[in-house]
Design a protein around this motif. Structure first.
Motif, PDB file in Angstrom:
ATOM      1  N   ILE A 132      36.443  84.206  41.873  1.00 35.72           N
ATOM      2  CA  ILE A 132      35.437  85.260  41.857  1.00 35.72           C
ATOM      3  C   ILE A 132      33.977  85.690  41.342  1.00 35.72           C
ATOM      4  O   ILE A 132      33.675  84.741  39.976  1.00 35.72           O
ATOM      5  N   ILE A 133      33.192  85.502  41.951  1.00 36.24           N
ATOM      6  CA  ILE A 133      31.462  85.524  41.104  1.00 36.24           C
ATOM      7  C   ILE A 133      30.921  87.001  41.056  1.00 36.24           C
ATOM      8  O   ILE A 133      30.925  87.428  42.177  1.00 36.24           O
ATOM      9  N   ASN A 134      31.074  87.646  40.152  1.00 31.61           N
ATOM     10  CA  ASN A 134      30.017  89.100  40.267  1.00 31.61           C
ATOM     11  C   ASN A 134      28.881  88.845  40.061  1.00 31.61           C
ATOM     12  O   ASN A 134      28.032  88.124  38.634  1.00 31.61           O
ATOM     13  N   VAL A 135      27.586  89.092  40.843  1.00 28.83           N
ATOM     14  CA  VAL A 135      26.024  88.610  40.481  1.00 28.83           C
ATOM     15  C   VAL A 135      25.824  89.247  39.114  1.00 28.83           C
ATOM     16  O   VAL A 135      25.390  91.130  40.429  1.00 28.83           O
ATOM     17  N   ALA A 136      25.931  89.678  38.244  1.00 25.26           N
ATOM     18  CA  ALA A 136      25.255  90.604  37.440  1.00 25.26           C
ATOM     19  C   ALA A 136      23.913  90.537  37.095  1.00 25.26           C
ATOM     20  O   ALA A 136      22.749  90.066  38.216  1.00 25.26           O
ATOM     21  N   SER A 137      23.306  89.910  36.411  1.00 21.42           N
ATOM     22  CA  SER A 137      21.526  90.266  35.872  1.00 21.42           C
ATOM     23  C   SER A 137      21.210  89.256  34.483  1.00 21.42           C
ATOM     24  O   SER A 137      22.346  89.906  33.598  1.00 21.42           O
ATOM     25  N   HIS A 149      39.334  81.847  38.663  1.00 22.05           N
ATOM     26  CA  HIS A 149      38.061  82.161  37.698  1.00 22.05           C
ATOM     27  C   HIS A 149      37.268  82.813  38.431  1.00 22.05           C
ATOM     28  O   HIS A 149      36.752  82.926  39.630  1.00 22.05           O
ATOM     29  N   CYS A 150      36.571  83.549  37.598  1.00 23.02           N
ATOM     30  CA  CYS A 150      36.250  85.064  37.217  1.00 23.02           C
ATOM     31  C   CYS A 150      34.612  84.144  36.625  1.00 23.02           C
ATOM     32  O   CYS A 150      34.673  84.209  35.480  1.00 23.02           O
ATOM     33  N   THR A 151      33.095  84.290  36.958  1.00 22.85           N
ATOM     34  CA  THR A 151      32.422  84.189  36.520  1.00 22.85           C
ATOM     35  C   THR A 151      31.255  85.993  36.758  1.00 22.85           C
ATOM     36  O   THR A 151      31.484  85.941  37.716  1.00 22.85           O
ATOM     37  N   ALA A 152      30.471  85.376  35.686  1.00 17.98           N
ATOM     38  CA  ALA A 152      29.309  86.458  35.914  1.00 17.98           C
ATOM     39  C   ALA A 152      27.761  85.974  36.109  1.00 17.98           C
ATOM     40  O   ALA A 152      27.961  84.577  35.209  1.00 17.98           O
ATOM     41  N   LEU A 153      27.512  85.648  37.435  1.00 16.51           N
ATOM     42  CA  LEU A 153      26.073  84.893  37.059  1.00 16.51           C
ATOM     43  C   LEU A 153      25.192  85.957  37.201  1.00 16.51           C
ATOM     44  O   LEU A 153      24.605  87.234  37.978  1.00 16.51           O
ATOM     45  N   CYS A 154      24.316  85.303  36.535  1.00 14.21           N
ATOM     46  CA  CYS A 154      23.095  86.396  35.699  1.00 14.21           C
ATOM     47  C   CYS A 154      21.698  85.601  35.455  1.00 14.21           C
ATOM     48  O   CYS A 154      20.763  85.168  35.060  1.00 14.21           O
ATOM     49  N   PRO A 155      21.280  85.951  37.363  1.00 13.74           N
ATOM     50  CA  PRO A 155      20.084  85.850  37.716  1.00 13.74           C
ATOM     51  C   PRO A 155      18.667  86.045  36.890  1.00 13.74           C
ATOM     52  O   PRO A 155      18.835  87.880  36.755  1.00 13.74           O
ATOM     53  N   GLY A 156      17.493  85.661  36.469  1.00 14.36           N
ATOM     54  CA  GLY A 156      16.317  86.198  36.157  1.00 14.36           C
ATOM     55  C   GLY A 156      15.904  86.806  37.595  1.00 14.36           C
ATOM     56  O   GLY A 156      16.597  86.402  38.387  1.00 14.36           O
ATOM     57  N   LYS A 199      23.755  78.141  43.205  1.00 12.36           N
ATOM     58  CA  LYS A 199      24.284  76.672  42.809  1.00 12.36           C
ATOM     59  C   LYS A 199      24.751  76.714  41.534  1.00 12.36           C
ATOM     60  O   LYS A 199      26.470  77.124  41.298  1.00 12.36           O
ATOM     61  N   ALA A 200      23.714  77.800  40.858  1.00 14.41           N
ATOM     62  CA  ALA A 200      24.838  77.520  39.538  1.00 14.41           C
ATOM     63  C   ALA A 200      25.706  78.300  39.453  1.00 14.41           C
ATOM     64  O   ALA A 200      26.776  77.996  38.711  1.00 14.41           O
ATOM     65  N   GLY A 201      26.100  79.379  39.800  1.00  8.69           N
ATOM     66  CA  GLY A 201      27.009  80.145  40.216  1.00  8.69           C
ATOM     67  C   GLY A 201      28.121  79.998  40.782  1.00  8.69           C
ATOM     68  O   GLY A 201      29.324  79.694  39.943  1.00  8.69           O
ATOM     69  N   ILE A 202      28.547  78.938  42.064  1.00  9.05           N
ATOM     70  CA  ILE A 202      29.216  78.325  42.048  1.00  9.05           C
ATOM     71  C   ILE A 202      29.667  76.936  41.319  1.00  9.05           C
ATOM     72  O   ILE A 202      31.295  76.748  41.458  1.00  9.05           O
ATOM     73  N   ASP A 203      28.982  76.596  40.470  1.00 11.59           N
ATOM     74  CA  ASP A 203      29.548  75.049  40.053  1.00 11.59           C
ATOM     75  C   ASP A 203      30.211  76.301  38.633  1.00 11.59           C
ATOM     76  O   ASP A 203      31.015  75.294  38.375  1.00 11.59           O
ATOM     77  N   ALA A 204      29.222  77.028  37.932  1.00  9.85           N
ATOM     78  CA  ALA A 204      30.171  77.777  37.290  1.00  9.85           C
ATOM     79  C   ALA A 204      31.574  78.053  37.243  1.00  9.85           C
ATOM     80  O   ALA A 204      32.468  78.323  36.253  1.00  9.85           O
ATOM     81  N   GLN A 221      33.602  78.611  33.848  1.00  7.86           N
ATOM     82  CA  GLN A 221      32.994  79.799  32.593  1.00  7.86           C
ATOM     83  C   GLN A 221      32.609  80.882  33.184  1.00  7.86           C
ATOM     84  O   GLN A 221      32.420  81.269  34.121  1.00  7.86           O
ATOM     85  N   PRO A 222      32.707  81.985  32.289  1.00  2.79           N
ATOM     86  CA  PRO A 222      32.645  83.345  32.156  1.00  2.79           C
ATOM     87  C   PRO A 222      31.260  83.630  32.888  1.00  2.79           C
ATOM     88  O   PRO A 222      31.854  84.607  33.223  1.00  2.79           O
ATOM     89  N   VAL A 223      30.704  82.955  32.046  1.00  6.51           N
ATOM     90  CA  VAL A 223      28.919  83.759  32.671  1.00  6.51           C
ATOM     91  C   VAL A 223      28.192  82.338  32.322  1.00  6.51           C
ATOM     92  O   VAL A 223      27.865  82.005  32.366  1.00  6.51           O
ATOM     93  N   VAL A 224      26.929  82.509  33.482  1.00  2.76           N
ATOM     94  CA  VAL A 224      25.999  81.298  33.980  1.00  2.76           C
ATOM     95  C   VAL A 224      24.807  82.445  33.867  1.00  2.76           C
ATOM     96  O   VAL A 224      24.828  83.063  34.487  1.00  2.76           O
ATOM     97  N   VAL A 225      23.852  81.595  33.130  1.00  2.00           N
ATOM     98  CA  VAL A 225      22.934  81.873  33.476  1.00  2.00           C
ATOM     99  C   VAL A 225      21.456  81.130  34.433  1.00  2.00           C
ATOM    100  O   VAL A 225      21.891  80.039  33.616  1.00  2.00           O
ATOM    101  N   PRO A 226      21.751  81.267  35.247  1.00  2.00           N
ATOM    102  CA  PRO A 226      21.149  80.087  36.213  1.00  2.00           C
ATOM    103  C   PRO A 226      19.131  80.055  35.546  1.00  2.00           C
ATOM    104  O   PRO A 226      18.829  80.612  34.837  1.00  2.00           O
ATOM    105  N   GLY A 227      18.355  78.858  35.164  1.00  2.00           N
ATOM    106  CA  GLY A 227      16.891  78.266  34.966  1.00  2.00           C
ATOM    107  C   GLY A 227      17.563  77.801  33.732  1.00  2.00           C
ATOM    108  O   GLY A 227      17.262  78.913  32.487  1.00  2.00           O
ATOM    109  N   VAL A 228      15.757  76.814  33.776  1.00  2.00           N
ATOM    110  CA  VAL A 228      15.738  76.740  31.624  1.00  2.00           C
ATOM    111  C   VAL A 228      15.432  77.962  31.182  1.00  2.00           C
ATOM    112  O   VAL A 228      15.384  78.766  30.328  1.00  2.00           O
ATOM    113  N   VAL A 229      14.276  78.582  31.565  1.00  2.00           N
ATOM    114  CA  VAL A 229      13.486  80.007  30.996  1.00  2.00           C
ATOM    115  C   VAL A 229      14.003  80.644  30.785  1.00  2.00           C
ATOM    116  O   VAL A 229      14.873  82.259  29.644  1.00  2.00           O
ATOM    117  N   ASN A 230      14.958  81.406  31.963  1.00  4.42           N
ATOM    118  CA  ASN A 230      16.333  82.472  32.053  1.00  4.42           C
ATOM    119  C   ASN A 230      17.264  81.843  30.930  1.00  4.42           C
ATOM    120  O   ASN A 230      17.303  83.001  30.556  1.00  4.42           O
TER     121      ASN A 230
END
Ligand SMILES: NC(=O)c1ccc[n+]([C@@H]2O[C@H](COP(=O)([O-])OP(=O)(O)OC[C@H]3O[C@@H](n4cnc5c(N)ncnc54)[C@H](OP(=O)(O)O)[C@@H]3O)[C@@H](O)[C@H]2O)c1
Length: 269
Positions: free
Chosen positions: A135-140, A181-188, A220-225, A230-239
């Motif tokens: 389960i991937i929840n697209v958060a922010s 597994h469940c992950t919150a994907l937190c894009p900027g 890709k960061a969300g699927i890998d996480a 991994q419960p939370v992932v923030v993609p990208g170096v700046v974010n």
């Protein structure tokens, strides 16, 4: 044997469409849901011809109270179950909390918070029976940031989704022998239709390009996480840097910075 199936909400554009392409590229069938039928069908045709998997289109408005049940019953009528759920549909309300009708805000809460949680609740028993689920929840990144002027409901809903994902992931880990597994994907800031829909495209043009990511690496960061558990992932170096900064910064300073920033990135009407 059936291929695994990933159900993606908000699949007609942006990050959701990219999730559909990446899961299909991994050899999964996909169930695409959103309101715009033509966009879903166009994507389904592209995916089926490019990846040789099956794409199911389900037109639903998640603001409607029975939409989650309708989506899931459409799948069970076709004898399909959900192996992965991507709760992605979302948008930003353009105005302030004060000046936005309750109807708009209630629909917003339904699309971005209640419907994702209801879908998760309804697919989990099957995942548990089969011993596999994602389960991937697209958060922010907004869910990490201090409260700002104008992002009143958005940031609080995304913060809630992050907490929900962390707790659900912990609950899934405790399920005996299950690979769920469940992950919150937190894009900027991510290139999509999001800022056209909420009317802030003009303001966004003044943002530094380094703040922006394409949907591909975000997804890709969300699927890998989620595959790593991994419960939370923030993609990208700046974010990632911004997320760390907001954690380390004294709260009053964070709020002051956000208050100033709000004027440049939000409509205040
Ligand atoms: N782009 C960014 O900078 C950014 C940053 C952080 C987080 N996010 C999050 O990423 C997610 C995806 O956004 P995006 O950037 O890809 O935006 P987008 O390109 O505007 O796509 C939004 C998707 O949500 C769907 N949607 C909106 N309202 C819906 C409703 N009532 N019922 C069903 N589907 C609905 C839209 O489909 P229809 O219009 O066809 O229904 C569309 O497929 C959202 O949750 C957003 O909050 C985006």
């Amino acid at each position: 044997m059936d291929r695994r199936l990933c159900l993606i909400t908000g699949a007609s554009a942006g990050i959701g469409a990219e999730f559909a392409r990446q899961y299909a590229a991994l050899g999964w069938d996909v169930a695409l849901t959103a309101r715009r039928k033509d966009r879903l069908e166009e994507l389904a045709t592209e995916i089926e011809s490019k990846y040789g998997v099956h794409a199911i289109c389900i037109v639903q408005d998640l603001a409607r109270a029975n939409s989650a049940d309708k989506i899931l019953s459409t799948l069970s009528e076709q004898d399909r179950h959900v192996d992965a759920l991507v709760n992605n549909a979302g948008y930003g309300l353009p105005g302030t909390f004060f000046n936005t009708s309750w109807k708009s805000q209630a629909e917003f809460l339904r699309v971005l918070y209640t419907a994702p949680i209801e879908l998760a609740h309804k697919v989990l028993p099957g995942m548990s029976d089969r011993g596999y689920g994602r389960i991937i929840n697209v958060a922010s990144l907004a869910g990490y940031a201090p409260g700002s002027n104008g992002h009143t409901l958005y940031a609080s809903v995304k913060a809630g989704l992050i907490k929900f994902s962390e707790s659900l992931n912990a609950e899934c880990e405790a399920l005996d022998g299950a690979d769920i597994h469940c992950t919150a994907l937190c894009p900027g800031f991510t290139y999509s239709e999001f800022h056209d829909v909420n009317g802030t495209r003009e303001q966004m043009k003044s943002m530094n390009k380094r703040m922006w990511m394409e949907a591909g690496p975000v997804v890709k960061a969300g699927i890998d996480a989620v595959n790593r558990g991994q419960p939370v992932v923030v993609p990208g170096v700046v974010n990632k840097g911004l997320a760390t900064l907001t954690r380390l910064m004294p709260e009053p300073l964070g709020r002051a910075i956000m208050r100033r920033q709000s004027r440049t990135i939000r409509r205040q009407d």
